[in-house]
Write a protein that holds these residues in place. Structure first.
Motif, PDB file in Angstrom:
ATOM      1  N   VAL A 164       0.843  -1.201   0.000  1.00  0.00           N
ATOM      2  CA  VAL A 164       0.000   0.000   0.000  1.00  0.00           C
ATOM      3  C   VAL A 164       0.875   1.247   0.000  1.00  0.00           C
ATOM      4  CG1 VAL A 164      -1.827   1.232   1.240  1.00  0.00           C
ATOM      5  CG2 VAL A 164      -1.763  -1.269   1.288  1.00  0.00           C
ATOM      6  N   HIS A 165       0.460   2.259  -0.749  1.00  0.00           N
ATOM      7  CA  HIS A 165       1.199   3.523  -0.776  1.00  0.00           C
ATOM      8  C   HIS A 165       1.134   4.191   0.596  1.00  0.00           C
ATOM      9  CE1 HIS A 165       2.451   7.591  -1.905  1.00  0.00           C
ATOM     10  NE2 HIS A 165       2.972   7.038  -2.999  1.00  0.00           N
ATOM     11  N   LYS A 166       2.231   4.802   1.000  1.00  0.00           N
ATOM     12  CA  LYS A 166       2.316   5.378   2.347  1.00  0.00           C
ATOM     13  C   LYS A 166       1.286   6.474   2.600  1.00  0.00           C
ATOM     14  CE  LYS A 166       6.071   8.527   0.987  1.00  0.00           C
ATOM     15  NZ  LYS A 166       7.498   8.870   1.211  1.00  0.00           N
ATOM     16  N   ASP A 167       0.812   7.144   1.532  1.00  0.00           N
ATOM     17  CA  ASP A 167      -0.195   8.189   1.714  1.00  0.00           C
ATOM     18  C   ASP A 167      -1.557   7.618   2.110  1.00  0.00           C
ATOM     19  OD1 ASP A 167       1.702  10.050   1.077  1.00  0.00           O
ATOM     20  OD2 ASP A 167       1.039  10.342  -0.989  1.00  0.00           O
ATOM     21  N   ASN A 168      -1.720   6.297   1.946  1.00  0.00           N
ATOM     22  CA  ASN A 168      -2.992   5.657   2.277  1.00  0.00           C
ATOM     23  C   ASN A 168      -2.936   4.882   3.595  1.00  0.00           C
ATOM     24  OD1 ASN A 168      -4.320   6.523  -0.086  1.00  0.00           O
ATOM     25  ND2 ASN A 168      -3.413   4.860  -1.261  1.00  0.00           N
ATOM     26  N   ILE A 169      -1.886   5.122   4.375  1.00  0.00           N
ATOM     27  CA  ILE A 169      -1.711   4.418   5.651  1.00  0.00           C
ATOM     28  C   ILE A 169      -1.632   5.450   6.777  1.00  0.00           C
ATOM     29  CG2 ILE A 169      -0.290   2.806   6.956  1.00  0.00           C
ATOM     30  CD1 ILE A 169       0.845   1.811   4.305  1.00  0.00           C
ATOM     31  N   PHE A 170      -2.433   5.250   7.805  1.00  0.00           N
ATOM     32  CA  PHE A 170      -2.441   6.146   8.963  1.00  0.00           C
ATOM     33  C   PHE A 170      -2.194   5.329  10.232  1.00  0.00           C
ATOM     34  CE2 PHE A 170      -4.863   8.104   5.629  1.00  0.00           C
ATOM     35  CZ  PHE A 170      -4.512   9.452   5.694  1.00  0.00           C
ATOM     36  N   VAL A 171      -1.300   5.799  11.080  1.00  0.00           N
ATOM     37  CA  VAL A 171      -0.883   5.055  12.267  1.00  0.00           C
ATOM     38  C   VAL A 171      -1.823   5.353  13.437  1.00  0.00           C
ATOM     39  CG1 VAL A 171       1.002   4.617  13.893  1.00  0.00           C
ATOM     40  CG2 VAL A 171       1.514   5.159  11.492  1.00  0.00           C
ATOM     41  N   ILE A 172      -2.331   4.298  14.060  1.00  0.00           N
ATOM     42  CA  ILE A 172      -3.121   4.442  15.286  1.00  0.00           C
ATOM     43  C   ILE A 172      -2.145   4.249  16.442  1.00  0.00           C
ATOM     44  CG2 ILE A 172      -5.142   3.623  16.570  1.00  0.00           C
ATOM     45  CD1 ILE A 172      -6.174   2.424  13.959  1.00  0.00           C
ATOM     46  N   GLU A 173      -1.531   5.338  16.873  1.00  0.00           N
ATOM     47  CA  GLU A 173      -0.404   5.250  17.797  1.00  0.00           C
ATOM     48  C   GLU A 173      -0.789   4.729  19.178  1.00  0.00           C
ATOM     49  OE1 GLU A 173       2.857   8.265  17.100  1.00  0.00           O
ATOM     50  OE2 GLU A 173       1.114   9.456  16.503  1.00  0.00           O
ATOM     51  N   GLU A 174      -2.061   4.904  19.581  1.00  0.00           N
ATOM     52  CA  GLU A 174      -2.484   4.433  20.907  1.00  0.00           C
ATOM     53  C   GLU A 174      -2.641   2.909  20.948  1.00  0.00           C
ATOM     54  OE1 GLU A 174      -4.745   8.313  19.995  1.00  0.00           O
ATOM     55  OE2 GLU A 174      -4.244   6.438  18.967  1.00  0.00           O
ATOM     56  N   ALA A 175      -2.808   2.293  19.782  1.00  0.00           N
ATOM     57  CA  ALA A 175      -3.110   0.861  19.723  1.00  0.00           C
ATOM     58  C   ALA A 175      -1.831   0.035  19.616  1.00  0.00           C
ATOM     59  CB  ALA A 175      -4.024   0.563  18.535  1.00  0.00           C
ATOM     60  N   SER A 176      -1.872  -1.155  20.219  1.00  0.00           N
ATOM     61  CA  SER A 176      -0.754  -2.080  20.178  1.00  0.00           C
ATOM     62  C   SER A 176      -1.186  -3.372  19.495  1.00  0.00           C
ATOM     63  CB  SER A 176      -0.276  -2.393  21.602  1.00  0.00           C
ATOM     64  OG  SER A 176      -1.285  -3.092  22.318  1.00  0.00           O
ATOM     65  N   PHE A 177      -0.241  -4.277  19.327  1.00  0.00           N
ATOM     66  CA  PHE A 177      -0.536  -5.588  18.752  1.00  0.00           C
ATOM     67  C   PHE A 177      -1.603  -6.311  19.582  1.00  0.00           C
ATOM     68  CE2 PHE A 177       0.135 -10.164  18.530  1.00  0.00           C
ATOM     69  CZ  PHE A 177       0.201 -10.394  17.174  1.00  0.00           C
ATOM     70  N   ASP A 178      -1.501  -6.209  20.900  1.00  0.00           N
ATOM     71  CA  ASP A 178      -2.465  -6.859  21.794  1.00  0.00           C
ATOM     72  C   ASP A 178      -3.865  -6.266  21.634  1.00  0.00           C
ATOM     73  OD1 ASP A 178      -0.484  -8.472  22.782  1.00  0.00           O
ATOM     74  OD2 ASP A 178      -0.033  -7.171  24.487  1.00  0.00           O
ATOM     75  N   HIS A 179      -3.934  -4.940  21.467  1.00  0.00           N
ATOM     76  CA  HIS A 179      -5.230  -4.300  21.235  1.00  0.00           C
ATOM     77  C   HIS A 179      -5.876  -4.829  19.948  1.00  0.00           C
ATOM     78  CE1 HIS A 179      -3.701  -0.765  23.808  1.00  0.00           C
ATOM     79  NE2 HIS A 179      -4.601  -1.425  24.506  1.00  0.00           N
ATOM     80  N   ASN A 180      -5.075  -4.946  18.910  1.00  0.00           N
ATOM     81  CA  ASN A 180      -5.610  -5.428  17.636  1.00  0.00           C
ATOM     82  C   ASN A 180      -6.090  -6.872  17.760  1.00  0.00           C
ATOM     83  OD1 ASN A 180      -5.857  -4.933  14.579  1.00  0.00           O
ATOM     84  ND2 ASN A 180      -4.649  -6.810  14.651  1.00  0.00           N
ATOM     85  N   LEU A 181      -5.367  -7.678  18.564  1.00  0.00           N
ATOM     86  CA  LEU A 181      -5.767  -9.063  18.777  1.00  0.00           C
ATOM     87  C   LEU A 181      -7.128  -9.127  19.473  1.00  0.00           C
ATOM     88  CD1 LEU A 181      -5.043 -12.052  18.591  1.00  0.00           C
ATOM     89  CD2 LEU A 181      -3.861 -11.823  20.786  1.00  0.00           C
ATOM     90  N   GLN A 182      -7.332  -8.287  20.483  1.00  0.00           N
ATOM     91  CA  GLN A 182      -8.626  -8.242  21.181  1.00  0.00           C
ATOM     92  C   GLN A 182      -9.742  -7.819  20.216  1.00  0.00           C
ATOM     93  OE1 GLN A 182      -8.544  -6.128  25.014  1.00  0.00           O
ATOM     94  NE2 GLN A 182      -6.330  -6.269  24.937  1.00  0.00           N
ATOM     95  N   TYR A 183      -9.435  -6.857  19.369  1.00  0.00           N
ATOM     96  CA  TYR A 183     -10.395  -6.366  18.380  1.00  0.00           C
ATOM     97  C   TYR A 183     -10.827  -7.480  17.428  1.00  0.00           C
ATOM     98  CZ  TYR A 183     -11.665  -3.963  13.986  1.00  0.00           C
ATOM     99  OH  TYR A 183     -12.268  -3.566  12.823  1.00  0.00           O
ATOM    100  N   LEU A 184      -9.864  -8.284  16.975  1.00  0.00           N
ATOM    101  CA  LEU A 184     -10.158  -9.368  16.049  1.00  0.00           C
ATOM    102  C   LEU A 184     -10.968 -10.474  16.719  1.00  0.00           C
ATOM    103  CD1 LEU A 184      -6.680  -9.659  14.281  1.00  0.00           C
ATOM    104  CD2 LEU A 184      -8.795  -8.799  13.256  1.00  0.00           C
TER     105      LEU A 184
END
Length: 231
Positions: A164-184
């Motif tokens: 993906v082009h970098k202009d189409n990627i936005f960082v969710i700085e508050e979230a971690s790998f563990d947060h994403n795992l809980q979300y999934l």
């Protein structure tokens, strides 16, 4: 139809195997280290007349304490040149680098180009964004593109990779790998904002990957200059 069911069954078995492989490897190493320390402590205590079988709590506490101390010194060693030499030697063993990278995913202390980023990605639907992961911030073979991963739910170890082009990627700085795992694992019952505990905001309020990379590079340069000054 029967072959298709068997194929699907074995695919799920393989997904489960590779999903728990890093955890099993870490557990095996931890138990192996514990056994080695246990043997040393048991032998040393026997020499002074101490009987571990009659003092289980004290014996367990001492073994655990020495194990933590040993891991501390190993962690300190990992920052030295000797560790870099050892790393190069082990890297020649087939499969070592792959296993190391898989286990490294679960290390939440990683920084810089090795840090796992939770990102919002534009472009996979007619409107809106997808939540994904960046396991590395190294540029793709395509200029200004970076590899992002969209995980499946509720089996997070599966998914798809995209450039993906970098202009189409936005960082969710508050979230971690563990947060994403809980979300999934919640299958969307909880939004990522609920898991992280933040308020919704416009997409422009998030840090673009382009800006994040520039800030990260500037931080590394400052730390390098500071290290040279201190040296």
């Amino acid at each position: 139809m029967l072959k298709s069911k068997y194929r699907h069954f074995f695919e799920l078995v393989l997904q489960g195997f590779f999903g728990i492989l890093p955890i099993v490897i870490v557990a095996m190493i931890a138990f192996w280290l514990y056994d080695k320390v246990d043997i040393v402590v048991n032998g040393a205590l026997s020499l002074v007349g101490f009987q571990p079988e009659k003092n289980h709590f004290l014996w367990f506490s001492l073994v655990l304490f020495l194990l933590v101390v040993m891991l501390y010194f190993v962690g300190h060693l990992m920052e030295t040149r000797l560790a870099s030499f050892t790393e190069r030697v082990f890297a020649k063993i087939p499969g070592y680098s792959t296993i190391k990278d898989i286990i490294g995913i679960f290390n939440s202390s990683k920084e810089g180009e090795n840090k796992v980023l939770v990102v919002a990605i534009r472009g996979f639907a007619s409107q809106g964004y997808n939540i994904g992961l960046m396991y590395s911030q190294t540029e793709s073979i395509i200029r200004d593109h970076y590899t992002v991963t969209l995980s499946q739910t509720p089996i997070p170890n599966g998914g798809y990779m995209f450039e993906v082009h970098k202009d189409n990627i936005f960082v969710i700085e508050e979230a971690s790998f563990d947060h994403n795992l809980q979300y999934l694992l919640s299958m969307g019952v909880k939004s990522i904002k609920d898991v992280v505990g933040v308020e919704s905001r416009e997409i422009d309020a998030f840090t673009s990957l382009h800006t994040w990379l520039e800030q990260n590079n500037q931080t590394k340069k400052s730390l390098h200059q500071q290290a040279k000054y201190d040296g």
